[in-house]
Design an enzyme around this catalytic site. Structure first.
Site, PDB file in Angstrom:
ATOM      1  N   TYR A  33       0.827  -1.207   0.000  1.00 61.61           N
ATOM      2  CA  TYR A  33       0.000   0.000   0.000  1.00 61.61           C
ATOM      3  C   TYR A  33       0.855   1.248   0.000  1.00 61.61           C
ATOM      4  O   TYR A  33       2.075   1.183   0.212  1.00 61.61           O
ATOM      5  CB  TYR A  33      -0.942   0.001   1.206  1.00 61.61           C
ATOM      6  CG  TYR A  33      -0.292   0.320   2.539  1.00 61.61           C
ATOM      7  CD1 TYR A  33       0.526  -0.592   3.190  1.00 61.61           C
ATOM      8  CD2 TYR A  33      -0.493   1.553   3.158  1.00 61.61           C
ATOM      9  CE1 TYR A  33       1.117  -0.294   4.417  1.00 61.61           C
ATOM     10  CE2 TYR A  33       0.090   1.858   4.385  1.00 61.61           C
ATOM     11  CZ  TYR A  33       0.895   0.931   5.010  1.00 61.61           C
ATOM     12  OH  TYR A  33       1.490   1.226   6.204  1.00 61.61           O
ATOM     13  N   ARG A  52       8.269   4.097  -4.696  1.00 58.15           N
ATOM     14  CA  ARG A  52       8.337   3.111  -3.597  1.00 58.15           C
ATOM     15  C   ARG A  52       7.327   1.988  -3.828  1.00 58.15           C
ATOM     16  O   ARG A  52       7.609   0.822  -3.535  1.00 58.15           O
ATOM     17  CB  ARG A  52       8.083   3.785  -2.246  1.00 58.15           C
ATOM     18  CG  ARG A  52       8.264   2.803  -1.084  1.00 58.15           C
ATOM     19  CD  ARG A  52       8.220   3.484   0.267  1.00 58.15           C
ATOM     20  NE  ARG A  52       6.924   4.112   0.510  1.00 58.15           N
ATOM     21  CZ  ARG A  52       6.657   4.877   1.568  1.00 58.15           C
ATOM     22  NH1 ARG A  52       7.593   5.117   2.472  1.00 58.15           N
ATOM     23  NH2 ARG A  52       5.468   5.411   1.718  1.00 58.15           N
ATOM     24  N   ARG A 100      -7.847 -20.150  -1.820  1.00 61.72           N
ATOM     25  CA  ARG A 100      -6.794 -19.952  -0.817  1.00 61.72           C
ATOM     26  C   ARG A 100      -5.688 -21.004  -0.924  1.00 61.72           C
ATOM     27  O   ARG A 100      -5.939 -22.213  -0.876  1.00 61.72           O
ATOM     28  CB  ARG A 100      -7.386 -19.982   0.596  1.00 61.72           C
ATOM     29  CG  ARG A 100      -6.352 -19.631   1.664  1.00 61.72           C
ATOM     30  CD  ARG A 100      -6.971 -19.557   3.051  1.00 61.72           C
ATOM     31  NE  ARG A 100      -5.970 -19.166   4.036  1.00 61.72           N
ATOM     32  CZ  ARG A 100      -5.121 -20.017   4.614  1.00 61.72           C
ATOM     33  NH1 ARG A 100      -5.155 -21.300   4.317  1.00 61.72           N
ATOM     34  NH2 ARG A 100      -4.235 -19.571   5.490  1.00 61.72           N
ATOM     35  N   HIS A 102      -1.139 -20.896  -0.161  1.00 63.17           N
ATOM     36  CA  HIS A 102      -0.031 -19.990   0.149  1.00 63.17           C
ATOM     37  C   HIS A 102       0.801 -19.647  -1.090  1.00 63.17           C
ATOM     38  O   HIS A 102       1.276 -18.531  -1.223  1.00 63.17           O
ATOM     39  CB  HIS A 102       0.871 -20.582   1.234  1.00 63.17           C
ATOM     40  CG  HIS A 102       0.233 -20.579   2.595  1.00 63.17           C
ATOM     41  ND1 HIS A 102      -0.895 -21.314   2.890  1.00 63.17           N
ATOM     42  CD2 HIS A 102       0.543 -19.919   3.724  1.00 63.17           C
ATOM     43  CE1 HIS A 102      -1.238 -21.103   4.147  1.00 63.17           C
ATOM     44  NE2 HIS A 102      -0.383 -20.260   4.677  1.00 63.17           N
ATOM     45  N   LYS A 149       6.527  -1.879   1.907  1.00 68.26           N
ATOM     46  CA  LYS A 149       5.325  -1.302   2.521  1.00 68.26           C
ATOM     47  C   LYS A 149       4.161  -2.277   2.355  1.00 68.26           C
ATOM     48  O   LYS A 149       3.252  -2.091   1.534  1.00 68.26           O
ATOM     49  CB  LYS A 149       5.002   0.076   1.916  1.00 68.26           C
ATOM     50  CG  LYS A 149       4.147   0.927   2.854  1.00 68.26           C
ATOM     51  CD  LYS A 149       4.248   2.389   2.519  1.00 68.26           C
ATOM     52  CE  LYS A 149       3.251   3.235   3.303  1.00 68.26           C
ATOM     53  NZ  LYS A 149       3.358   3.144   4.757  1.00 68.26           N
ATOM     54  N   GLU A 182      11.888   2.637  14.425  1.00 67.87           N
ATOM     55  CA  GLU A 182      10.928   3.600  13.867  1.00 67.87           C
ATOM     56  C   GLU A 182       9.619   3.461  14.626  1.00 67.87           C
ATOM     57  O   GLU A 182       9.458   2.550  15.439  1.00 67.87           O
ATOM     58  CB  GLU A 182      10.716   3.351  12.375  1.00 67.87           C
ATOM     59  CG  GLU A 182      10.112   1.995  12.063  1.00 67.87           C
ATOM     60  CD  GLU A 182       9.877   1.757  10.579  1.00 67.87           C
ATOM     61  OE1 GLU A 182       9.682   2.719   9.825  1.00 67.87           O
ATOM     62  OE2 GLU A 182       9.869   0.579  10.194  1.00 67.87           O
ATOM     63  N   LEU A 207      11.166   1.284   7.356  1.00 72.23           N
ATOM     64  CA  LEU A 207      10.643   1.722   6.064  1.00 72.23           C
ATOM     65  C   LEU A 207      11.336   3.028   5.681  1.00 72.23           C
ATOM     66  O   LEU A 207      11.480   3.923   6.519  1.00 72.23           O
ATOM     67  CB  LEU A 207       9.129   1.975   6.181  1.00 72.23           C
ATOM     68  CG  LEU A 207       8.475   2.401   4.871  1.00 72.23           C
ATOM     69  CD1 LEU A 207       8.331   1.208   3.929  1.00 72.23           C
ATOM     70  CD2 LEU A 207       7.101   3.024   5.126  1.00 72.23           C
TER      71      LEU A 207
HETATM   72  N1  PDD Z   1       2.832   5.051   7.426  1.00 70.91           N
HETATM   73  N2  PDD Z   1       7.446   3.786   9.017  1.00 70.91           N
HETATM   74  C1  PDD Z   1       6.306   3.068   8.976  1.00 70.91           C
HETATM   75  C2  PDD Z   1       6.282   1.731   9.636  1.00 70.91           C
HETATM   76  C3  PDD Z   1       5.188   3.587   8.323  1.00 70.91           C
HETATM   77  O1  PDD Z   1       4.048   2.867   8.274  1.00 70.91           O
HETATM   78  C4  PDD Z   1       5.241   4.873   7.720  1.00 70.91           C
HETATM   79  C5  PDD Z   1       4.069   5.465   6.997  1.00 70.91           C
HETATM   80  C6  PDD Z   1       6.443   5.580   7.808  1.00 70.91           C
HETATM   81  C7  PDD Z   1       6.608   6.950   7.180  1.00 70.91           C
HETATM   82  O2  PDD Z   1       6.626   6.843   5.772  1.00 70.91           O
HETATM   83  P1  PDD Z   1       6.111   8.036   4.834  1.00 70.91           P
HETATM   84  O3  PDD Z   1       6.916   9.223   5.212  1.00 70.91           O
HETATM   85  O4  PDD Z   1       6.388   7.555   3.462  1.00 70.91           O
HETATM   86  O5  PDD Z   1       4.638   8.225   5.131  1.00 70.91           O
HETATM   87  C8  PDD Z   1       7.527   5.009   8.438  1.00 70.91           C
HETATM   88  C9  PDD Z   1       1.645   5.439   6.716  1.00 70.91           C
HETATM   89  C10 PDD Z   1       1.392   6.905   6.748  1.00 70.91           C
HETATM   90  C11 PDD Z   1       0.485   4.599   7.207  1.00 70.91           C
HETATM   91  O6  PDD Z   1       0.693   3.405   7.388  1.00 70.91           O
HETATM   92  O7  PDD Z   1      -0.609   5.115   7.374  1.00 70.91           O
END
Ligand code: PDD
Length: 287
Positions: A33, A52, A100, A102, A149, A182, A207
């Site tokens: 996403y 990304r 379904r 895997h 992501k 993070e 991330l």
């Molecule tokens: N989250 N780290 C994680 C684990 C994240 O899920 C996100 C973003 C970030 C920051 O990334 P960016 O600057 O590209 O938004 C760092 C989004 C906003 C979410 O899951 O809603």
């Protein structure tokens, strides 16, 4: 006005929009996403978000659901139809719907694509920014590929919920060696005791946030230097400033971690300068 979502080729009423019960995103979290900010009628940092997305898809050997230019048209249309001038769009791509199993489905299984958009109350963000937020630390318990992501966010969900139950707004993952990774949905920064603006490197383990990347442009423009160097929880507690970054909120000052006040307990000046300069420097795509 009812909200509109794009699902697999059709614009649908948000309340009725749905994917198949055997969608691999639903059953296996087999999807990726992006979340992107919309501000003053512009999509912020679209190129980097789609780059990304491309990387996430490639790492998981998933196909683009359509060409990049077609996806941009869909995103803009969803934002327009929802009349969002300040808010965000969300997009999710999964490996599609299949019985379904895997292992990957047949190569001709169409991927699922969903795009939604919503307004965000700018005054709520301003309030949060003025007051600062509280955070807790939690042990890192995620898989190694958090650079992708992916929609598999269960540890992040549990961490945020734990934060909420402790009266905080973010949970910060800490590695076994005591270094800060993070937040559950944000990257973490400090201005350390020596006044250096520090964030952990993004080669692995976190991330690579788009806001984080754009902050490099922003800090260069306003004459601040970034040091990419890991820091410990102690460094964070002793810092002059702590703040978190993510699309839609840019940066929020963190004024307390694990109940301990950071510096004088008020938002610091570095995060405020960054917030003020961000929109001018970031890439803006007209809706
Ligand atoms: N989250 N780290 C994680 C684990 C994240 O899920 C996100 C973003 C970030 C920051 O990334 P960016 O600057 O590209 O938004 C760092 C989004 C906003 C979410 O899951 O809603």
């Amino acid at each position: 006005m009812s909200r509109i979502a794009y699902v697999n080729g059709a614009y649908q009423r948000h309340t009725e929009a749905a994917v198949h019960i055997e969608d691999r995103g639903f059953q296996l979290a087999d999807g990726v996403y992006e979340v992107c900010e919309i501000r003053h009628g512009f999509i912020v940092d679209l190129t980097r978000h789609l780059d990304r997305l491309d990387r996430s898809l490639r790492e998981l050997r998933m196909a683009w659901p359509m060409t990049r230019s077609a996806l941009i048209l869909v995103i803009r249309e969803v934002v327009r139809r929802n009349r969002v001038r300040n808010g965000m769009f969300y997009l999710q791509v999964t490996r599609g719907a299949a019985r379904r199993d895997h292992v990957f489905p047949a190569a001709d299984t169409p991927s699922t694509i969903v795009v939604t958009a919503k307004r965000i109350d700018a005054s709520a963000i301003a309030k949060k920014n003025a007051a600062g937020i509280r955070a807790i630390t939690v042990p890192e318990n995620r898989w190694d590929r958090v650079d992708i992501k992916s929609v598999g966010l269960l540890p992040n969900v549990l961490a945020r919920q734990a934060a909420k139950e402790e009266g905080a707004q973010e949970a910060i993952f800490v590695d076994r060696d005591g270094t800060v990774k993070e937040g559950a949905a944000t990257n973490v920064w400090i201005v350390d005791k020596e006044g250096r603006l520090r964030t952990r490197h993004a080669e692995y383990g976190i991330l690579r946030g788009i806001t984080r990347t754009t902050l490099k442009d922003v800090t260069a423009a306003i004459g601040l230097e970034i040091v990419e160097e890991a820091f410990s929880v102690e460094d964070m507690l002793e810092a002059r400033e702590v703040f978190i970054t993510a699309a839609t909120s840019i940066c929020f000052p963190v004024v307390a971690v694990n109940g301990k006040t950071i510096a004088n307990g008020h938002p610091g000046s570095v995060s405020q300068k960054i917030r003020e300069a961000f929109f001018d420097i970031a890439e803006k795509t007209a809706i």
